[in-house]
Design a protein around this motif. Structure first.
Motif, short mmCIF file in Angstrom:
data_model
loop_
_atom_site.label_atom_id
_atom_site.label_comp_id
_atom_site.label_asym_id
_atom_site.label_seq_id
_atom_site.Cartn_x
_atom_site.Cartn_y
_atom_site.Cartn_z
N GLU A 1 92.73 -0.08 -61.35
CA GLU A 1 92.08 1.09 -61.96
C GLU A 1 90.99 0.66 -62.94
O GLU A 1 89.89 1.22 -62.95
CB GLU A 1 93.11 1.97 -62.67
CG GLU A 1 92.52 3.22 -63.29
CD GLU A 1 93.56 4.06 -64.02
OE1 GLU A 1 93.15 4.80 -64.93
OE2 GLU A 1 94.76 3.98 -63.69
N GLN A 2 91.28 -0.36 -63.76
CA GLN A 2 90.28 -0.86 -64.70
C GLN A 2 89.10 -1.47 -63.96
O GLN A 2 87.94 -1.28 -64.37
CB GLN A 2 90.90 -1.90 -65.64
CG GLN A 2 91.86 -1.32 -66.65
CD GLN A 2 92.64 -2.39 -67.38
OE1 GLN A 2 93.02 -3.42 -66.81
NE2 GLN A 2 92.90 -2.14 -68.66
N LYS A 3 89.37 -2.21 -62.89
CA LYS A 3 88.29 -2.81 -62.10
C LYS A 3 87.38 -1.72 -61.54
O LYS A 3 86.15 -1.84 -61.59
CB LYS A 3 88.86 -3.66 -60.97
CG LYS A 3 89.53 -4.92 -61.44
CD LYS A 3 90.17 -5.67 -60.30
CE LYS A 3 90.88 -6.92 -60.78
NZ LYS A 3 91.53 -7.67 -59.69
N GLU A 4 87.98 -0.67 -61.00
CA GLU A 4 87.20 0.44 -60.44
C GLU A 4 86.35 1.09 -61.52
O GLU A 4 85.16 1.35 -61.31
CB GLU A 4 88.14 1.45 -59.80
CG GLU A 4 87.45 2.63 -59.17
CD GLU A 4 86.72 2.31 -57.87
OE1 GLU A 4 85.86 3.09 -57.48
OE2 GLU A 4 87.00 1.26 -57.26
N LYS A 5 86.93 1.37 -62.68
CA LYS A 5 86.18 1.98 -63.79
C LYS A 5 85.03 1.08 -64.23
O LYS A 5 83.93 1.56 -64.52
CB LYS A 5 87.09 2.24 -64.98
CG LYS A 5 87.94 3.46 -64.84
CD LYS A 5 88.75 3.71 -66.10
CE LYS A 5 89.63 4.92 -65.92
NZ LYS A 5 90.42 5.21 -67.10
N ALA A 6 85.29 -0.22 -64.29
CA ALA A 6 84.25 -1.15 -64.70
C ALA A 6 83.09 -1.16 -63.71
O ALA A 6 81.93 -1.02 -64.09
CB ALA A 6 84.83 -2.56 -64.85
N LEU A 7 83.40 -1.31 -62.44
CA LEU A 7 82.35 -1.37 -61.42
C LEU A 7 81.55 -0.07 -61.35
O LEU A 7 80.33 -0.09 -61.23
CB LEU A 7 82.94 -1.70 -60.05
CG LEU A 7 83.44 -3.14 -59.91
CD1 LEU A 7 84.24 -3.30 -58.63
CD2 LEU A 7 82.28 -4.11 -59.93
N MET A 8 82.23 1.05 -61.44
CA MET A 8 81.56 2.34 -61.35
C MET A 8 80.80 2.68 -62.65
O MET A 8 79.86 3.45 -62.63
CB MET A 8 82.55 3.46 -61.02
CG MET A 8 83.27 3.26 -59.68
SD MET A 8 82.18 2.88 -58.29
CE MET A 8 81.36 4.45 -58.08
N GLY A 9 81.19 2.07 -63.76
CA GLY A 9 80.56 2.37 -65.04
C GLY A 9 79.37 1.52 -65.39
O GLY A 9 78.65 1.81 -66.36
N LEU A 10 79.12 0.45 -64.64
CA LEU A 10 78.05 -0.47 -65.00
C LEU A 10 76.67 0.20 -65.03
O LEU A 10 75.89 -0.04 -65.95
CB LEU A 10 78.03 -1.66 -64.04
CG LEU A 10 79.11 -2.71 -64.32
CD1 LEU A 10 79.19 -3.71 -63.17
CD2 LEU A 10 78.84 -3.42 -65.64
N LYS A 11 76.36 1.03 -64.06
CA LYS A 11 75.05 1.69 -64.04
C LYS A 11 74.86 2.55 -65.28
O LYS A 11 73.75 2.64 -65.81
CB LYS A 11 74.89 2.54 -62.79
CG LYS A 11 74.67 1.73 -61.54
CD LYS A 11 74.49 2.61 -60.33
CE LYS A 11 74.41 1.78 -59.07
NZ LYS A 11 74.40 2.61 -57.87
N GLY A 12 75.92 3.17 -65.73
CA GLY A 12 75.84 4.05 -66.89
C GLY A 12 75.51 3.32 -68.18
O GLY A 12 75.07 3.95 -69.15
N ILE A 13 75.70 2.01 -68.20
CA ILE A 13 75.34 1.24 -69.40
C ILE A 13 74.18 0.29 -69.12
O ILE A 13 73.90 -0.63 -69.88
CB ILE A 13 76.55 0.50 -70.01
CG1 ILE A 13 77.19 -0.47 -69.04
CG2 ILE A 13 77.57 1.49 -70.55
CD1 ILE A 13 78.28 -1.34 -69.66
#
Length: 137
Positions: free
Chosen positions: A14-26
């Protein structure tokens, strides 16, 4: 608020998914491919070897990344020796990231990069190249 810096190797799915999906947002975009390409590369990482991928979370939100790649020819999605947003994070997170990077470079036998990261950390601590704390994420 407390931040948590995690190595991709130690993260839950779950953390991996959040990290990968959140990269563009930062503000991070891979040089080639998308999240699936990055995931394939990150899933092949091994302890004590390069590349290594680190993420900073505040509560459940991704706020930072630091990727220690080391081989600019092998990974098309990451054609850099290292990339991060440490300059825009609170100094307590920046320090953790940079010290982690210094150790990763030394463990991989790249003392010149470890020394570079040490100089960069010293600059950040002296306000050179780092956002003021009130403008950090």
């Amino acid at each position: 608020m407390e931040e948590q810096v995690l190595n991709y190797l130690n993260m839950t799915d779950e953390q991996k998914e959040k990290a990968l999906m959140g990269l563009k947002g930062i503000g991070f975009y891979p040089a080639y491919g998308k999240e699936k390409t990055m995931k394939r590369i990150m899933d092949k990482t091994a302890a004590g070897k390069l590349p290594q991928f680190y993420f900073a979370f505040r509560e459940e939100q991704l706020i930072g990344y630091m990727f220690i790649i080391g081989d600019t020819q092998k990974y098309r999605a990451f054609p850099w020796l290292a990339v991060s947003n440490a300059d825009e994070l609170p100094m307590r997170v920046t320090r953790t990231f940079m010290e982690t990077g210094i150790a990763a470079w030394r463990n991989a036998g790249h003392d010149n990069m470890a020394d570079f990261f040490q100089r960069q950390l010293t600059d950040y601590e002296n306000g050179i190249g780092h956002r003021p704390e009130d403008l950090c994420r």
